[in-house]
Design an enzyme around this catalytic site. Structure first.
Site: not given
Lengths: 100, 135, 130
Positions: C77-79
């Site tokens: 998941v992209c931070v």
């Protein structure tokens, strides 16, 4: 090259943009609401029929079925494939452009 | 290290109505650190991303359009804009931000980053890529 | 063949997550490798374990977690996108003084570089989104 289109041509210009930029010999796979672009007798059918002279067009069967579209409603020349066929198309083409 | 791959970021969304343009730009700026062969294409409503004079103040949204000016510093200096998409929208190149980059191999000469290409040229460029990401 | 997949829309609103899941299942059963699944934009919402759909509907989040555990998938998941949308792992919760985390099993939070790396390391990168 494999192109995928996931939008209805009645809502978005994705299909038109894809077909205007896809090179001759490309594979175009219609998925999700993109499968409405495979319907025969619609205002967008001539665009797809013309494109079939230069590119192969596929429609994803589970998405057709989910929308109540049977094979006999599709533009002649469009090939129906399952997810296994989608995977095959992603392998045989060396690159993929998903028109989102 | 293996040979650099050719990445093209294809922008087809207008800038403000959805988040795709701004989060797409974040990918391009981060991706620039990976020393791949990077270019961007602006097609359809994506050409509106480069419109001059964007001012989001009264919408309460962040104006990220100045970030396009940083692309040149990240060596993202090939921004291909489809001519037909501009024409369909009644725009000309003069409506776009004057984006430039400095060429260190040419005594830091300032050069334009925006290249107007027609549909057939863009089609050829897409075909040359390895990785295509749409925003 | 080594695939990576990017998912750009959240569960339930858009079919993108379902399509990506079905594609990956088909690819795995054909013997292909999935290098990484990267969740971006609203796609990060696929990674919250607080999701509670009605019992007669598919559980999109659990489905991802189960597939990840069965096939050792790397779900990232992209931070930056996750912070905007409130998807938090224990580290992020601590760092930002949140009262809890919500990351689902099998997902991890990391940077956009993971997407670029997936593009470089994989034979094919597919994107599912709006």
């Amino acid at each position: 090259m494999l192109h995928t289109v996931n939008k209805s041509p009645f809502e978005s210009s994705s299909l038109k943009t894809c077909l205007s930029l896809a090179r001759s010999g490309s594979d175009v796979l219609l998925i999700e609401d993109g499968v409405y672009g495979a319907l025969a007798g619609s205002t967008h059918s001539p665009l797809v029929t013309e494109a079939l002279e230069a590119v192969r067009v596929y429609a994803l069967e589970p998405d057709l079925k989910a929308r109540g579209l049977s094979g006999d409603r599709l533009i002649p020349g469009i090939e129906v494939v399952g997810y296994d066929g989608f995977v095959d198309l992603a392998c045989t083409n060396d690159k993929i452009q998903n028109w989102l | 290290m293996s040979k650099a791959k050719k990445f093209m970021y294809i922008n087809r969304h207008a800038p403000c109505g959805t988040v795709y343009a701004v989060e797409g730009l974040e990918v391009v700026l981060i991706g620039a650190a990976f020393e791949q062969d990077v270019c961007m294409a602006f097609v359809g409503d994506g050409v509106f991303q480069l419109k001059q004079d964007q001012d989001t103040a009264d919408t309460g949204m962040k104006n990220f359009s100045p970030a396009y000016r940083a692309l040149g510093d990240y060596e993202v200096n090939r921004l291909y804009v489809e001519r037909e998409s501009l024409e369909e929208r009644g725009l000309t190149e003069d409506d776009l931000m004057p984006l430039t980059w400095e060429d260190e191999d040419d005594d830091w000469a300032e050069k334009p980053s925006i290249h107007i290409v027609d549909r057939a040229q863009l089609s050829d460029l897409i075909e040359e890529q390895d990785i295509l990401l749409n925003f | 063949m080594k695939f990576s997949v990017m998912v750009n829309e959240g569960p339930y609103t858009h079919q993108a997550s379902d399509s990506a899941y079905q594609f990956i299942r088909a690819a795995l059963s054909a013997g292909h490798e999935i290098f990484r699944v990267f969740f971006y934009h609203d796609g990060v919402n696929n990674g919250t374990r607080l999701t509670t759909p009605p019992q007669d509907d598919r559980h999109i989040v659990n489905r991802w977690s189960e597939l990840a555990s069965e096939h050792d998938l790397d779900l990232v998941v992209c931070v930056a996108a996750a912070q905007r949308r409130g998807i938090v792992d224990p580290d992020e919760a601590k760092r930002n003084s949140k009262d809890g985390d919500n990351i689902a099993p099998g997902f991890r939070i990391s940077g956009l570089g993971q997407l670029i790396e997936a593009g470089i390391e994989s034979d094919r990168l597919l994107v599912f989104g709006d």
